[in-house]
Design a protein around this motif. Structure first.
Motif, PDB file in Angstrom:
ATOM      1  N   UNK A 181       2.437  11.101  -2.432  1.00 15.93           N
ATOM      2  CA  UNK A 181       3.480  12.034  -2.010  1.00 15.93           C
ATOM      3  C   UNK A 181       4.034  12.806  -3.198  1.00 15.93           C
ATOM      4  N   UNK A 182       4.263  12.124  -4.318  1.00 19.50           N
ATOM      5  CA  UNK A 182       4.774  12.805  -5.518  1.00 19.50           C
ATOM      6  C   UNK A 182       3.750  13.816  -6.035  1.00 19.50           C
ATOM      7  N   UNK A 183       2.475  13.450  -5.995  1.00 18.60           N
ATOM      8  CA  UNK A 183       1.441  14.375  -6.442  1.00 18.60           C
ATOM      9  C   UNK A 183       1.371  15.591  -5.527  1.00 18.60           C
ATOM     10  N   UNK A 184       1.526  15.372  -4.226  1.00 20.23           N
ATOM     11  CA  UNK A 184       1.502  16.493  -3.285  1.00 20.23           C
ATOM     12  C   UNK A 184       2.673  17.436  -3.537  1.00 20.23           C
TER      13      UNK A 184
ATOM     14  N   UNK B 129       0.827  -1.206   0.000  1.00 26.54           N
ATOM     15  CA  UNK B 129       0.000   0.000   0.000  1.00 26.54           C
ATOM     16  C   UNK B 129       0.859   1.253   0.000  1.00 26.54           C
ATOM     17  N   UNK B 130       1.893   1.253   0.834  1.00 22.32           N
ATOM     18  CA  UNK B 130       2.781   2.415   0.896  1.00 22.32           C
ATOM     19  C   UNK B 130       3.504   2.616  -0.426  1.00 22.32           C
ATOM     20  N   UNK B 131       3.924   1.523  -1.039  1.00 19.46           N
ATOM     21  CA  UNK B 131       4.685   1.626  -2.281  1.00 19.46           C
ATOM     22  C   UNK B 131       3.804   2.039  -3.454  1.00 19.46           C
ATOM     23  N   UNK B 132       2.628   1.427  -3.582  1.00 21.84           N
ATOM     24  CA  UNK B 132       1.782   1.656  -4.753  1.00 21.84           C
ATOM     25  C   UNK B 132       0.830   2.824  -4.595  1.00 21.84           C
ATOM     26  N   UNK B 133       0.521   3.213  -3.358  1.00 20.33           N
ATOM     27  CA  UNK B 133      -0.424   4.299  -3.134  1.00 20.33           C
ATOM     28  C   UNK B 133       0.222   5.493  -2.441  1.00 20.33           C
ATOM     29  N   UNK B 134       0.982   5.225  -1.400  1.00 22.84           N
ATOM     30  CA  UNK B 134       1.568   6.318  -0.635  1.00 22.84           C
ATOM     31  C   UNK B 134       2.590   7.122  -1.422  1.00 22.84           C
TER      32      UNK B 134
END
Length: 328
Positions: A59-62, A50-55
């Motif tokens: 973060x990059x989008x933010x 979840x952290x790798x594929x979603x988090x």
């Protein structure tokens, strides 16, 4: 003759039963520690994925939302930080709030229709015979399993202006003005077709899961209600509905999330047109970011979309929890 009154220890196991072993104490504690850690270890792969594929994408989008990134900066590999300018431009513009209101109304209408038709279909499945139930469930599964792009393409053919099946049928039924009608020419007609498409693809999930929930209701409750003189409607409100209420809450929550981010259906059908009048927030973020090559602006809209969706779901969950507390 000597009589033996005590049986000597015959094996090491008998000796260990007396509790003299120094390692008898720590083993249960070690086992209990391992048992306590086991659930966290089992969840670790899912959390890592979840952290790798979603988090990481979030973060990059933010980070991207605080940058002035256009095609020129992208080609030159230049990073220009502009703080909250993207958010100021979005929040002070009328387009964002207009699209937000449109998205909320679009989601509300689709969720209401999906839950109503899905619930009625699920109750119908519970009443049908075995063969008819199997036939209807096969049709529902096929509609549910169809890829979104393929389903949208089929609806484009059905509602085509010149050779569409819908216009041909309406013309044969007497509505001759619909023979050459453009379903993508106005805001309401485009939303109508997209709503039909989304509801058609969403009803099977609700119906099949509601039917599965009805199979868990004990038959004795209906017999007791019948003995008390309850009719069909009273049996539904006093027996069926209380059992299905948790399912309806959870399914409505999922439908709000899925329909609010229905990018593919809206964008594939008409690209948010005509004149960008059918854009919802995901489509608006894509067109502003990728279409207009203002990637920082698109990222800011995407972040705001996530916050709005979290706010809507939190408000809905608050209502659900309050109702459950009142019932208890």
């Amino acid at each position: 003759m000597t009589v033996q009154t005590e049986r000597p220890p015959s094996s090491p196991a008998d000796v260990r039963k007396s509790g003299d072993s120094p390692s008898a104490g720590p083993r249960p504690r070690a086992a209990s520690r391992a048992g306590a850690l086991a659930p966290y270890l089992l969840l670790l792969p899912a959390v890592a994925a979840t952290v790798l594929l979603l988090g990481w994408p979030l973060l990059k989008d933010l980070l991207l939302s605080f940058q002035n990134l256009n095609m020129a900066q992208l080609i030159q590999h230049v990073t220009e930080w502009n703080g909250v300018d993207n958010y100021k431009e979005v929040l002070t513009g009328e387009d964002f709030w207009r699209v937000t209101l449109r998205s909320i109304l679009f989601t509300a209408v689709n969720v209401a229709l999906t839950m109503l038709l899905g619930a009625l279909t699920g109750l119908l499945l519970a009443r049908l015979g075995r063969r008819m139930r199997l036939t209807l469930m096969i049709g529902l599964v096929l509609a549910w399993a169809m890829p979104v792009v393929a389903a949208t393409t089929v609806y484009q053919w059905l509602f085509a202006q010149r050779f569409g099946v819908v216009n041909w049928v309406l013309d044969k039924l007497g509505w001759h003005s619909m023979a050459d009608y453009s379903w993508t020419g106005s805001q309401m007609s485009t939303f109508f077709v997209v709503t039909v498409l989304i509801v058609w693809m969403s009803v099977p999930f609700v119906a099949i899961n509601l039917y599965a929930a009805t199979t868990t209701i004990p038959g004795e409750l209906y017999e007791a209600a019948a003995l008390d003189g309850a009719g069909a409607w009273r049996s539904f409100t006093t027996v069926t509905l209380p059992f299905l209420r948790p399912f309806l809450y959870a399914t409505t929550f999922l439908e709000i999330i899925w329909i609010f981010k229905a990018f593919v259906q809206v964008f594939t059908f008409n690209g948010g047109g005509p004149d960008r009048l059918t854009e919802i927030l995901p489509v608006y973020a894509y067109i502003e970011g990728v279409g207009n090559q203002h990637y920082g602006m698109g990222a800011a809209i995407a972040v705001l979309t996530i916050l709005i969706m979290l706010g809507l779901t939190a408000y809905y969950l608050r209502i659900v929890l309050k109702q459950e507390e009142d019932e208890s």
